[in-house]
Write a protein that holds these residues in place. Structure first.
Motif, PDB file in Angstrom:
ATOM      1  N   THR A   1      47.587  16.775  31.013  1.00 56.37           N
ATOM      2  CA  THR A   1      47.457  16.982  29.564  1.00 56.37           C
ATOM      3  C   THR A   1      46.040  17.408  29.203  1.00 56.37           C
ATOM      4  OG1 THR A   1      49.149  15.302  29.145  1.00 56.37           O
ATOM      5  CG2 THR A   1      47.731  15.913  27.300  1.00 56.37           C
ATOM      6  N   ILE A   2      45.055  16.699  29.786  1.00 56.62           N
ATOM      7  CA  ILE A   2      43.656  17.038  29.519  1.00 56.62           C
ATOM      8  C   ILE A   2      43.323  18.429  30.062  1.00 56.62           C
ATOM      9  CG2 ILE A   2      41.262  16.395  30.012  1.00 56.62           C
ATOM     10  CD1 ILE A   2      42.209  13.477  30.121  1.00 56.62           C
ATOM     11  N   ALA A   3      43.908  18.761  31.192  1.00 60.37           N
ATOM     12  CA  ALA A   3      43.635  20.052  31.831  1.00 60.37           C
ATOM     13  C   ALA A   3      44.112  21.231  30.992  1.00 60.37           C
ATOM     14  CB  ALA A   3      44.285  20.100  33.209  1.00 60.37           C
ATOM     15  N   THR A   4      45.083  20.985  30.078  1.00 53.03           N
ATOM     16  CA  THR A   4      45.582  22.079  29.248  1.00 53.03           C
ATOM     17  C   THR A   4      44.496  22.652  28.339  1.00 53.03           C
ATOM     18  OG1 THR A   4      46.340  20.502  27.562  1.00 53.03           O
ATOM     19  CG2 THR A   4      47.936  21.173  29.228  1.00 53.03           C
ATOM     20  N   VAL A   5      43.439  21.863  28.100  1.00 49.69           N
ATOM     21  CA  VAL A   5      42.329  22.351  27.281  1.00 49.69           C
ATOM     22  C   VAL A   5      41.664  23.555  27.959  1.00 49.69           C
ATOM     23  CG1 VAL A   5      40.142  21.714  26.187  1.00 49.69           C
ATOM     24  CG2 VAL A   5      41.967  20.039  26.366  1.00 49.69           C
TER      25      VAL A   5
ATOM     26  N   ILE B   1      39.322  29.245  28.160  1.00 51.03           N
ATOM     27  CA  ILE B   1      39.462  30.650  28.557  1.00 51.03           C
ATOM     28  C   ILE B   1      39.387  31.545  27.320  1.00 51.03           C
ATOM     29  CG2 ILE B   1      41.080  32.357  29.489  1.00 51.03           C
ATOM     30  CD1 ILE B   1      42.105  30.171  31.374  1.00 51.03           C
ATOM     31  N   ALA B   2      40.100  31.147  26.263  1.00 51.59           N
ATOM     32  CA  ALA B   2      40.078  31.932  25.022  1.00 51.59           C
ATOM     33  C   ALA B   2      38.674  31.966  24.420  1.00 51.59           C
ATOM     34  CB  ALA B   2      41.066  31.352  24.019  1.00 51.59           C
ATOM     35  N   MET B   3      37.970  30.825  24.468  1.00 53.36           N
ATOM     36  CA  MET B   3      36.607  30.770  23.935  1.00 53.36           C
ATOM     37  C   MET B   3      35.668  31.637  24.766  1.00 53.36           C
ATOM     38  SD  MET B   3      36.375  26.694  22.982  1.00 53.36           S
ATOM     39  CE  MET B   3      34.687  26.794  22.379  1.00 53.36           C
TER      40      MET B   3
ATOM     41  N   VAL C   1      37.707  23.950  16.426  1.00 47.38           N
ATOM     42  CA  VAL C   1      38.218  23.141  15.311  1.00 47.38           C
ATOM     43  C   VAL C   1      39.739  23.035  15.375  1.00 47.38           C
ATOM     44  CG1 VAL C   1      38.499  23.043  12.797  1.00 47.38           C
ATOM     45  CG2 VAL C   1      36.276  23.639  13.787  1.00 47.38           C
ATOM     46  N   ALA C   2      40.393  24.167  15.642  1.00 55.31           N
ATOM     47  CA  ALA C   2      41.864  24.171  15.721  1.00 55.31           C
ATOM     48  C   ALA C   2      42.348  23.274  16.855  1.00 55.31           C
ATOM     49  CB  ALA C   2      42.366  25.597  15.924  1.00 55.31           C
ATOM     50  N   THR C   3      41.643  23.309  17.991  1.00 63.50           N
ATOM     51  CA  THR C   3      42.031  22.499  19.142  1.00 63.50           C
ATOM     52  C   THR C   3      41.889  21.018  18.846  1.00 63.50           C
ATOM     53  OG1 THR C   3      41.344  24.262  20.659  1.00 63.50           O
ATOM     54  CG2 THR C   3      41.571  22.042  21.577  1.00 63.50           C
ATOM     55  N   VAL C   4      40.754  20.632  18.272  1.00 65.62           N
ATOM     56  CA  VAL C   4      40.508  19.220  17.958  1.00 65.62           C
ATOM     57  C   VAL C   4      41.510  18.719  16.920  1.00 65.62           C
ATOM     58  CG1 VAL C   4      38.870  17.585  16.958  1.00 65.62           C
ATOM     59  CG2 VAL C   4      38.070  19.328  18.571  1.00 65.62           C
TER      60      VAL C   4
END
Length: 253
Positions: free
Chosen positions: A6-10, A15-17, A33-36
């Motif tokens: 689950t954590i690895a999905t970040v 990659i997008a950033m 912000v969207a991720t958090v």
């Protein structure tokens, strides 16, 4: 799925950033912000749903669905700024159609009347209603401006507000339904739908997953039509005064 996975999905977000930094798109802050927000919101909702599932009380189910409709209505109403009482009109439309759809599903034994079934399906129905409402309002505001002269000419020739705005309303209603119709035409060919995919991953036989997905897709078509028509006919009269004179929405924005 493990906690580590689950954590690895970040990593997908990183990659997008990284691409954003490389191409100087300046989207890194928005992505972060969207991720958090997504992580916090979904975690809180997960614990809330667990509480509701364990309690298994109709009051909590109705409250959850009501909150969903309120948030969806607020989001869609933002597309109709300038239209009088637009939030109330959108809320009544989505609540009515969602209530009708869920009632049919339960009374005809299409789904079980338990929180594990009602809440996820109601969320999908309300979410679809939000998208359809937003599309309809966008198109109605666009057509009200582009067809202004046509409406004025029709009024000058003796048409009432319903007759003068019929083509505008019809085109907006069709525009609100087209995305749903197009996605239904290609379902299973372009991609497997979300609900079907989730059920298969959870171990449900593919044929059984297809049955549930058909239920959702067909209910989406019905609710899209009902929402487009109902909201369209609730909104178009606000373009005119009681004497059928065209006012528009521009001055109210």
């Amino acid at each position: 799925m493990t906690n580590f996975a689950t954590i690895a999905t970040v990593g997908f977000v990183f990659i997008a950033m990284g691409i954003s930094l490389w191409q100087k798109l300046n989207l890194e802050k928005d992505l972060l912000v969207a991720t958090v927000r997504a992580a916090i919101q979904l975690t809180l909702v997960g614990y809330l749903l667990q509480f509701i599932f364990d309690a298994d009380r109709w009051l909590y189910i109705l409250l959850m669905i009501t909150v969903s409709v309120l948030v969806a209505s607020r989001n869609s109403a933002s597309r109709g700024k300038g239209i009088p009482w637009i939030y109330l009109r959108v809320f009544v439309t989505i609540a009515t159609v969602a209530g009708f759809t869920l009632t049919m599903m339960v009374t005809m034994n299409m789904i079980d009347p338990d929180p594990q079934t009602l809440i996820p399906i109601s969320g999908m129905v309300v979410g679809n209603g939000m998208v359809v409402s937003s599309l309809l309002l966008n198109r109605m505001k666009e057509y009200a401006e582009s067809m202004r002269e046509e409406i004025l000419v029709a009024l000058s020739l003796g048409a009432n507000r319903s007759q003068a705005s019929r083509r505008m309303t019809t085109q907006a209603i069709k525009a609100g339904m087209i995305p749903m119709i197009d996605s239904t035409k290609t379902v299973g060919l372009v991609q497997l739908p979300g609900m079907m995919t989730g059920l298969i991953i959870a171990g449900t036989p593919p044929v059984e997953a297809v049955r549930y997905q058909l239920l959702i897709m067909f209910s989406f078509i019905s609710s899209s039509a009902l929402i487009s028509i109902l909201l369209g006919f609730l909104v178009y009269p606000t373009l005119f005064n009681k004497d059928h004179q065209f006012l528009g929405w521009g001055k109210r924005s």
